[in-house]
Design a protein around this motif. Structure first.
Motif, PDB file in Angstrom:
ATOM      1  N   TRP A 171      -8.019  10.997  12.660  1.00  0.00           N
ATOM      2  CA  TRP A 171      -7.276  11.476  11.504  1.00  0.00           C
ATOM      3  C   TRP A 171      -6.524  10.232  10.673  1.00  0.00           C
ATOM      4  O   TRP A 171      -5.554  10.294  10.810  1.00  0.00           O
ATOM      5  N   PRO A 172      -7.206   9.396  10.111  1.00  0.00           N
ATOM      6  CA  PRO A 172      -6.648   8.325   9.540  1.00  0.00           C
ATOM      7  C   PRO A 172      -5.697   8.647   8.394  1.00  0.00           C
ATOM      8  O   PRO A 172      -6.160   9.494   7.694  1.00  0.00           O
ATOM      9  N   ARG A 173      -4.744   8.070   8.028  1.00  0.00           N
ATOM     10  CA  ARG A 173      -3.968   8.183   6.993  1.00  0.00           C
ATOM     11  C   ARG A 173      -3.506   6.906   6.533  1.00  0.00           C
ATOM     12  O   ARG A 173      -3.209   5.813   7.262  1.00  0.00           O
ATOM     13  N   ALA A 174      -2.932   6.720   5.189  1.00  0.00           N
ATOM     14  CA  ALA A 174      -2.364   5.213   4.845  1.00  0.00           C
ATOM     15  C   ALA A 174      -1.325   5.496   3.953  1.00  0.00           C
ATOM     16  O   ALA A 174      -1.156   6.578   3.594  1.00  0.00           O
ATOM     17  N   CYS A 175      -0.421   4.458   3.813  1.00  0.00           N
ATOM     18  CA  CYS A 175       0.453   4.371   2.924  1.00  0.00           C
ATOM     19  C   CYS A 175       0.036   4.380   1.443  1.00  0.00           C
ATOM     20  O   CYS A 175      -0.915   3.780   1.295  1.00  0.00           O
ATOM     21  N   HIS A 176       0.914   4.769   0.449  1.00  0.00           N
ATOM     22  CA  HIS A 176       0.647   4.750  -0.962  1.00  0.00           C
ATOM     23  C   HIS A 176       0.026   3.038  -1.283  1.00  0.00           C
ATOM     24  O   HIS A 176      -0.844   2.930  -2.141  1.00  0.00           O
ATOM     25  N   GLN A 177       0.815   2.237  -1.024  1.00  0.00           N
ATOM     26  CA  GLN A 177       0.602   1.038  -1.206  1.00  0.00           C
ATOM     27  C   GLN A 177      -0.552   0.323  -0.850  1.00  0.00           C
ATOM     28  O   GLN A 177      -1.665  -0.042  -1.408  1.00  0.00           O
ATOM     29  N   HIS A 178      -0.927   0.545   0.327  1.00  0.00           N
ATOM     30  CA  HIS A 178      -2.341   0.028   1.070  1.00  0.00           C
ATOM     31  C   HIS A 178      -3.188   0.873   0.538  1.00  0.00           C
ATOM     32  O   HIS A 178      -4.693   0.350   0.264  1.00  0.00           O
ATOM     33  N   ALA A 179      -3.384   2.112   0.143  1.00  0.00           N
ATOM     34  CA  ALA A 179      -4.574   2.863  -0.152  1.00  0.00           C
ATOM     35  C   ALA A 179      -4.615   2.370  -1.603  1.00  0.00           C
ATOM     36  O   ALA A 179      -5.908   2.219  -2.125  1.00  0.00           O
ATOM     37  N   GLY A 180      -3.679   1.849  -2.512  1.00  0.00           N
ATOM     38  CA  GLY A 180      -4.052   1.425  -3.699  1.00  0.00           C
ATOM     39  C   GLY A 180      -4.511  -0.034  -3.745  1.00  0.00           C
ATOM     40  O   GLY A 180      -5.489  -0.289  -4.488  1.00  0.00           O
ATOM     41  N   VAL A 181      -4.267  -0.913  -2.723  1.00  0.00           N
ATOM     42  CA  VAL A 181      -4.776  -2.232  -2.459  1.00  0.00           C
ATOM     43  C   VAL A 181      -6.150  -1.976  -2.173  1.00  0.00           C
ATOM     44  O   VAL A 181      -7.070  -2.747  -2.652  1.00  0.00           O
ATOM     45  N   ARG A 182      -6.625  -1.007  -1.244  1.00  0.00           N
ATOM     46  CA  ARG A 182      -7.922  -1.090  -0.681  1.00  0.00           C
ATOM     47  C   ARG A 182      -8.708  -0.377  -1.705  1.00  0.00           C
ATOM     48  O   ARG A 182     -10.116  -0.919  -2.007  1.00  0.00           O
TER      49      ARG A 182
END
Length: 141
Positions: free
Chosen positions: A93-104
């Motif tokens: 169950w992967p999750r990301a921080c907001h910043q990395h999700a936006g960059v990706r």
């Protein structure tokens, strides 16, 4: 021109290509609450975000306690749910921080536009382009 004062860490965005991405930062201290559910991110868009290989992740990243692209500890308020993933190792169950999700999302949109005829003229004409643009606006801050 925007000046970033945060330290950057090299991240492989494509095989053999390293890009400096800002380190994760917590939004909890700013009072921002942007909890996410996977229903907000269509499966075809999740696939474009290119998750790291399972074998390269820590146990905390696999269970969603830490950003899959960084080292930031996550809470419900500071995370983007990337859905349940299945593979040879089982379910994770992967999750990301907001910043990395936006960059990706930005990197995925950049790659998508080069291959999508409607997006070349107007990203708004393509459902995938629109979904990636929404992710960028929501999380790249």
């Amino acid at each position: 021109m925007t000046t970033h004062t945060r330290a950057a860490e090299p991240v492989e965005t494509e095989p053999g290509v390293l890009t400096d991405l800002p380190r994760c930062r917590s939004l909890a201290s700013s009072g921002t609450s942007l909890a996410s559910t996977t229903q907000e991110i269509p499966p075809e868009v999740l696939a474009l975000l290119v998750l790291p290989d399972f074998d390269t992740l820590t146990s905390d990243q696999v269970r969603g306690a830490v950003c899959v692209w960084g080292t930031e500890r996550l809470t419900t308020e500071t995370s983007v749910d990337l859905g349940e993933q299945t593979g040879e190792a089982g379910h994770w169950w992967p999750r990301a921080c907001h910043q990395h999700a936006g960059v990706r999302a930005y990197l995925a949109l950049y790659a998508h536009v080069a291959l999508c005829e409607p997006c070349v003229d107007d990203v708004g004409q393509c459902e995938t382009g629109r979904a990636l643009s929404r992710l960028i606006r929501r999380y790249r801050r």
